[in-house]
Design an enzyme around this catalytic site. Sequence first.
Site, mmCIF file in Angstrom:
data_model
loop_
_atom_site.group_PDB
_atom_site.id
_atom_site.type_symbol
_atom_site.label_atom_id
_atom_site.label_comp_id
_atom_site.label_asym_id
_atom_site.label_seq_id
_atom_site.Cartn_x
_atom_site.Cartn_y
_atom_site.Cartn_z
ATOM 1 N N SER A 179 -29.378 32.573 58.951
ATOM 2 C CA SER A 179 -30.525 32.069 59.717
ATOM 3 C C SER A 179 -30.168 30.996 60.729
ATOM 4 O O SER A 179 -31.014 30.607 61.532
ATOM 5 C CB SER A 179 -31.581 31.514 58.755
ATOM 6 O OG SER A 179 -32.241 32.556 58.089
ATOM 7 N N GLU B 168 18.527 -17.550 61.342
ATOM 8 C CA GLU B 168 19.570 -16.543 61.498
ATOM 9 C C GLU B 168 20.666 -16.911 62.491
ATOM 10 O O GLU B 168 21.783 -16.417 62.378
ATOM 11 C CB GLU B 168 18.932 -15.209 61.924
ATOM 12 C CG GLU B 168 18.037 -14.569 60.875
ATOM 13 C CD GLU B 168 18.835 -14.064 59.689
ATOM 14 O OE1 GLU B 168 20.008 -13.670 59.869
ATOM 15 O OE2 GLU B 168 18.291 -14.071 58.555
#
Length: 799
Positions: free
Chosen positions: A472, A193
């Site tokens: 329960s 680049e």
Amino acid sequence: MARTDYEEHDDSDAGHGDGPNWRRRLVTWVLAAIGLGLGFLIPYSLYLNHEVGERFDQLRWQLPTRVYGRPLELAPGLALDKRTLTTELDAAGYHPGDGVRPGTYSTEGGRWLISSRGFNDVDGPVAPRRVAVTLSGGKVSGVRDVASEKSLKAARLDPARIATLYGQKQEERRLVQLEEVPELLVTGLQAVEDRDFAHHHGLDLSGIMRAAWVNLKAGETRQGASTLTQQLARSGLLGIGAEQTWTRKFNEAIYALLIEARYDKQTILETYFNQVYLGQRGAQAIHGVAAASEFWFGRDLSDISTEQIALLVGIVRGPSYYDPRRHPERATERRNFVLGEMHETGLIDDAEYERALKAPLGVTGQPGHSANRFPAYVDLVRRQLATDYPADALVGAGLSVMSGMSPSAQAYAEGAVTSTLESLDSKNRPDLQAGLVLTDVHNGDVLAVVGSGTPSQPGFNRAIDALRPVGSLLKPFVYLLALAQPDRWSLASWVDDSPVTVALGNGKEWSPGNSDGRSHGTVRLIDALARSYNQATVRVGMQVDARRIADLIRTLAGIEAKPNPALILGSVDQSPYAMAQLYQFLASGGEIQPLHAVRGVLDADGRALNRYDTEPAPAQEGDAIAARLITLALQHTVSSGTARQLVSDGLGRLGAAGKTGTSNDSRDSWFAGYTGDHLAVVWVGNDQNEPTGLYGSTGGMRVWSSVFKRLPSAPLEVSDDGLDWQWVVGSHATDAGCAGARRFAFVAGFAPAFQSCQPPEPVYQEEERRSWRDWFGFGRDDDAREVEPQPSPQPVEVP
């Protein structure tokens, strides 16, 4: 004529004067233009310089807050198998390899070589290390540091990221310092680049000429003419995606010159690597090389290969155009071009170049991170953070939320819920839903949360918000209060399970019956709990006092309930999470452990802001002893009571303690059970509150069983501290060899008096009477028919 001559003479003089006058006017115009240009350019440059100072100098990206699971702590004795360890490593982004590079592991037989990555935890930094771990017999048999060859008491592996909380912008970004970026990525980016990056001052005329020549030869755009500094100015200050105009290009050039004038090259490069745009997932933009490495390869930046580095550099040119998942041919061609540039500039040698050219792209099928894969668990995280962190302070703050989630436990829990509901739906039970909470019994960490039958989909979180009758599941706490009075009650106490009627006042009465429609005479207290006899439980509960039951569950889990007789049989609506908090007291051996999904919060620099994983206070002696007695009774529930199917499922090895629960008309199926390491509470039902035909043992317990068939967990061993074991016949301690003798645990000092076998004393019948229907298979199984009758609509408290 005179006038004409004069005019002609005057015109002649003017003509001779046009040359110098024109030049003077031109110079004036040029100077004016320069003055106007400078007059505009200088203030405009000063304005842009101010912008750079304001926006670049104080560039603070809105970093997402990340939520992490708990770090896997490998220690000798830990229950762990190959499948679970692989699941944990995969979730944390580890990959099979040589076990030398960070984030890799290798295995040979039961020996694992793992190279961990350093990370910050709630108690400070944890350094990377290479460890050798040996698995044997479903446990970790040894942990050794490879470098020092010394055995370790424990080693922690960096955790999996389980969610990301974004800010106003959906930007995924993880900041790195320049020294954390692989050198080949730094040099390779410049080779492709901006080769003259080290020498130019923001603009590179020679680079423009070179890029034009490369692109002309290739017949396409291979190299850009913009310097890295210009690219940074474009994305960081001007913004990505805006229309390319001459004004924008002009501003970009001025910005680049000003950035180069103000900052050194290292600062510019580091900022570039954190800002560069490298991908998109829906509305979520991927910025920076660290986030891109996770997104494309599922790897830490320090762990990517030459070909993967080349692909990242190539994607810079156009993340959408060169998307390797959608356009692998383009991406491969672009990557190979970058490899060629690296080779040409001497960054890689011939052998590495040839190897990398032949290598696959190395991109994962799915992005390496997701915003939120575990919605129910993250929902709990958000709720627990809300007190200290308002929503606007949490998102986009760059925090690290260290949770207690176990990726393997979550995976097993989700799989168990999904598979079990699918099998139950196939039996004409449509629209079933579930809620599950799984915890660590040692410290209160919430390891897994499942909020629906489709765990990955966000929505109503039934693990936290579904309030259903618990039935329960509350009975063990009735008996807990009784056993806390060792001078009156023990596991061997006799309890009357004959029909019972409770006067509620105003002439109303309550006469609950057993689920099987039978009475069982006089039974041991441990059997009344294990077989979930309602009539016996009501008699015990009325002596204990419903007000004490309400006080107990409020103290242990913050559950508010009306202290009426129906509470004894679980007439209270609660969520799986609330019941997990209640059962944590039993599973931890009597400690009051607040459950927490969040262990701590770290700031963007890894420093601890808050911790929530503080050590619980030790259990009081009386609480610990009562919890042990109830645990023994609940182990009896699994071995020979309503949960005995677990033994048939092959889980007897765990010595688990558990309790089934079923609401009226089988609308709600519950199971709460715990081992030496884990507690899980499961609810199964439907959102319409319609009968499902399921009982505690056929719905919730099936999910629990499916989880623990896969989840490695230590067997539950109950300490004998404070207990005195005796053989008992009738109401007396006796010799082990006496006919009909059973062994019970008593609170030390409260065992019954000893009496020899001779002469034998009358013994209450402990076996249930069976009717003629039972002999022909018509009797109903207590395990499958444990249903608590609904109380009166508005029961009146007993005076």
